[in-house]
Design a protein around this motif. Structure first.
Motif, PDB file in Angstrom:
ATOM      1  N   ILE A 149       0.843  -1.203   0.000  1.00  0.00           N
ATOM      2  CA  ILE A 149       0.000   0.000   0.000  1.00  0.00           C
ATOM      3  C   ILE A 149       0.877   1.252   0.000  1.00  0.00           C
ATOM      4  O   ILE A 149       0.641   2.189  -0.770  1.00  0.00           O
ATOM      5  CB  ILE A 149      -0.964  -0.016   1.213  1.00  0.00           C
ATOM      6  N   LEU A 150       1.905   1.249   0.833  1.00  0.00           N
ATOM      7  CA  LEU A 150       2.825   2.390   0.890  1.00  0.00           C
ATOM      8  C   LEU A 150       3.511   2.600  -0.463  1.00  0.00           C
ATOM      9  O   LEU A 150       3.678   3.725  -0.918  1.00  0.00           O
ATOM     10  CB  LEU A 150       3.874   2.162   1.984  1.00  0.00           C
ATOM     11  N   ARG A 151       3.854   1.509  -1.110  1.00  0.00           N
ATOM     12  CA  ARG A 151       4.554   1.575  -2.402  1.00  0.00           C
ATOM     13  C   ARG A 151       3.701   2.260  -3.471  1.00  0.00           C
ATOM     14  O   ARG A 151       4.183   3.117  -4.215  1.00  0.00           O
ATOM     15  CB  ARG A 151       4.920   0.150  -2.862  1.00  0.00           C
ATOM     16  N   VAL A 152       2.414   1.902  -3.547  1.00  0.00           N
ATOM     17  CA  VAL A 152       1.576   2.434  -4.633  1.00  0.00           C
ATOM     18  C   VAL A 152       0.899   3.767  -4.278  1.00  0.00           C
ATOM     19  O   VAL A 152       0.278   4.394  -5.132  1.00  0.00           O
ATOM     20  CB  VAL A 152       0.517   1.402  -5.113  1.00  0.00           C
ATOM     21  N   LEU A 153       1.029   4.196  -3.018  1.00  0.00           N
ATOM     22  CA  LEU A 153       0.489   5.486  -2.604  1.00  0.00           C
ATOM     23  C   LEU A 153       1.456   6.601  -3.004  1.00  0.00           C
ATOM     24  O   LEU A 153       2.661   6.467  -2.854  1.00  0.00           O
ATOM     25  CB  LEU A 153       0.286   5.497  -1.078  1.00  0.00           C
ATOM     26  N   LYS A 154       0.893   7.685  -3.521  1.00  0.00           N
ATOM     27  CA  LYS A 154       1.740   8.822  -3.903  1.00  0.00           C
ATOM     28  C   LYS A 154       2.272   9.538  -2.667  1.00  0.00           C
ATOM     29  O   LYS A 154       1.643   9.503  -1.601  1.00  0.00           O
ATOM     30  CB  LYS A 154       0.933   9.833  -4.742  1.00  0.00           C
ATOM     31  N   LYS A 155       3.405  10.204  -2.813  1.00  0.00           N
ATOM     32  CA  LYS A 155       3.961  11.000  -1.721  1.00  0.00           C
ATOM     33  C   LYS A 155       2.961  12.091  -1.344  1.00  0.00           C
ATOM     34  O   LYS A 155       2.429  12.780  -2.204  1.00  0.00           O
ATOM     35  CB  LYS A 155       5.291  11.621  -2.154  1.00  0.00           C
ATOM     36  N   GLY A 156       2.660  12.193  -0.058  1.00  0.00           N
ATOM     37  CA  GLY A 156       1.646  13.154   0.395  1.00  0.00           C
ATOM     38  C   GLY A 156       0.232  12.599   0.344  1.00  0.00           C
ATOM     39  O   GLY A 156      -0.719  13.256   0.778  1.00  0.00           O
ATOM     40  N   GLY A 157       0.078  11.376  -0.194  1.00  0.00           N
ATOM     41  CA  GLY A 157      -1.242  10.754  -0.303  1.00  0.00           C
ATOM     42  C   GLY A 157      -1.776  10.288   1.041  1.00  0.00           C
ATOM     43  O   GLY A 157      -1.037  10.123   2.010  1.00  0.00           O
ATOM     44  N   ILE A 158      -3.095  10.068   1.093  1.00  0.00           N
ATOM     45  CA  ILE A 158      -3.755   9.661   2.335  1.00  0.00           C
ATOM     46  C   ILE A 158      -4.097   8.170   2.313  1.00  0.00           C
ATOM     47  O   ILE A 158      -4.501   7.630   1.280  1.00  0.00           O
ATOM     48  CB  ILE A 158      -5.034  10.503   2.577  1.00  0.00           C
ATOM     49  N   PHE A 159      -3.921   7.515   3.455  1.00  0.00           N
ATOM     50  CA  PHE A 159      -4.297   6.112   3.619  1.00  0.00           C
ATOM     51  C   PHE A 159      -5.249   6.018   4.801  1.00  0.00           C
ATOM     52  O   PHE A 159      -4.933   6.482   5.896  1.00  0.00           O
ATOM     53  CB  PHE A 159      -3.046   5.258   3.861  1.00  0.00           C
ATOM     54  N   VAL A 160      -6.444   5.443   4.573  1.00  0.00           N
ATOM     55  CA  VAL A 160      -7.448   5.334   5.638  1.00  0.00           C
ATOM     56  C   VAL A 160      -7.883   3.881   5.795  1.00  0.00           C
ATOM     57  O   VAL A 160      -8.211   3.206   4.814  1.00  0.00           O
ATOM     58  CB  VAL A 160      -8.689   6.217   5.353  1.00  0.00           C
ATOM     59  N   ILE A 161      -7.870   3.410   7.034  1.00  0.00           N
ATOM     60  CA  ILE A 161      -8.339   2.068   7.370  1.00  0.00           C
ATOM     61  C   ILE A 161      -9.584   2.191   8.236  1.00  0.00           C
ATOM     62  O   ILE A 161      -9.610   2.984   9.176  1.00  0.00           O
ATOM     63  CB  ILE A 161      -7.281   1.280   8.178  1.00  0.00           C
ATOM     64  N   LEU A 162     -10.612   1.408   7.927  1.00  0.00           N
ATOM     65  CA  LEU A 162     -11.761   1.239   8.819  1.00  0.00           C
ATOM     66  C   LEU A 162     -11.769  -0.233   9.197  1.00  0.00           C
ATOM     67  O   LEU A 162     -11.824  -1.095   8.329  1.00  0.00           O
ATOM     68  CB  LEU A 162     -13.064   1.633   8.112  1.00  0.00           C
ATOM     69  N   GLU A 163     -11.664  -0.511  10.492  1.00  0.00           N
ATOM     70  CA  GLU A 163     -11.581  -1.912  10.914  1.00  0.00           C
ATOM     71  C   GLU A 163     -12.254  -2.100  12.264  1.00  0.00           C
ATOM     72  O   GLU A 163     -12.338  -1.161  13.059  1.00  0.00           O
ATOM     73  CB  GLU A 163     -10.102  -2.341  10.980  1.00  0.00           C
ATOM     74  N   THR A 164     -12.748  -3.299  12.494  1.00  0.00           N
ATOM     75  CA  THR A 164     -13.324  -3.611  13.794  1.00  0.00           C
ATOM     76  C   THR A 164     -12.225  -3.582  14.848  1.00  0.00           C
ATOM     77  O   THR A 164     -11.057  -3.810  14.548  1.00  0.00           O
ATOM     78  CB  THR A 164     -13.975  -5.011  13.785  1.00  0.00           C
ATOM     79  N   SER A 165     -12.610  -3.284  16.073  1.00  0.00           N
ATOM     80  CA  SER A 165     -11.667  -3.292  17.191  1.00  0.00           C
ATOM     81  C   SER A 165     -12.417  -3.755  18.435  1.00  0.00           C
ATOM     82  O   SER A 165     -13.626  -3.985  18.396  1.00  0.00           O
ATOM     83  CB  SER A 165     -11.050  -1.908  17.385  1.00  0.00           C
ATOM     84  N   VAL A 166     -11.697  -3.891  19.532  1.00  0.00           N
ATOM     85  CA  VAL A 166     -12.300  -4.394  20.767  1.00  0.00           C
ATOM     86  C   VAL A 166     -12.399  -3.258  21.784  1.00  0.00           C
ATOM     87  O   VAL A 166     -11.383  -2.655  22.129  1.00  0.00           O
ATOM     88  CB  VAL A 166     -11.468  -5.560  21.350  1.00  0.00           C
TER      89      VAL A 166
END
Length: 243
Positions: A149-166
């Motif tokens: 994911i880091l490799r294909v993301l542009k510099k300055g790009g945003i990465f968002v995760i939505l995941e279940t948690s406890v």
């Protein structure tokens, strides 16, 4: 060390293949089950993800583990992105996603691709924004997937995760465990063709690193400005990072 949870305990296949098989099986009723299981909260959580991404005005968006395409479709409808790719390992899920956009105007800027999230078929620095919604815990090798994911993301790009948690606080923690161990598998058993699928989904959520633990993994991989925000008493968490 993260405990390995797989859908089918007796299978000789690796986690990746088992997850693909599981989602192929439950694809037709996955959307309805999600609404029931999250008591409709997943709609609100996704809206927050869309708002976060839209704020950065991306031209290209990659939605990994897109499933039946809900998030990717909303990106096409609610952002000015020129190209949205929804990627998933399950062809069964993607066939449902493709039906949703058939003959719609947004079909010109949205594409659904079957591929492995740990070996993304894209060049370095391809996307302004990347999201993963309820899919990151299904990665066979979490760090490998995040590195891709880091490799294909542009510099300055945003990465968002939505995941279940406890949840960590009383009584939400106790309520969560009761719900995930008793109610969730029962709902899955009643409504799904695959009796073990929703047992796996609750088990995998309980052992997956969340909160600061996942933040630290993201930093280790090389992501910057890592933040997380628990949702609905901590039953889900939204993580945001940049490159």
């Amino acid at each position: 060390m993260e405990k390995k949870i797989t859908p089918y305990k007796d299978s000789s296949e690796g986690k990746k293949k088992q997850v693909e098989q599981m989602f192929d099986t439950i694809s037709e009723n996955y959307d309805g089950l999600n609404r029931v299981i999250s008591l409709g909260s997943d709609i609100t959580w996704r809206k927050k993800v869309i708002a976060m991404v839209a704020k950065t005005q991306p031209k290209t968006i990659l939605d990994i583990a897109t499933g039946t395409g809900d998030l990717a479709i909303q990106f096409a409808e609610k952002t000015n992105a020129e190209k949205i790719i929804g990627l998933d390992i399950s062809e069964g899920m993607l066939s449902v996603a493709r039906k949703k956009v058939l003959n719609k105007e947004i079909s010109t800027k949205i594409e659904f691709v079957q591929a492995d999230s740990e070996a993304l078929p894209f060049a370095d620095n391809s996307f302004d924004a990347i999201t993963v919604s309820f899919g990151i815990r299904n990665f066979e090798n979490l760090e490998k997937g995040l590195s891709e994911i880091l490799r294909v993301l542009k510099k300055g790009g945003i990465f968002v995760i939505l995941e279940t948690s406890v949840p960590s606080k009383f009584p939400f923690k106790q309520g969560y465990y009761f719900y995930s161990k008793n109610i969730l598998p029962l709902v899955g058993k009643i409504f799904s063709k695959d009796k073990v699928a929703y047992k796996y989904l609750s088990e995998s959520a309980s052992v997956f690193p969340h909160g600061e633990n996942l933040n630290n993994i993201l930093r280790k991989i090389g992501f910057n400005e890592v933040k997380n925000k628990p949702q609905t008493f901590g039953v889900a968490t939204i993580y945001k990072a940049t490159k």
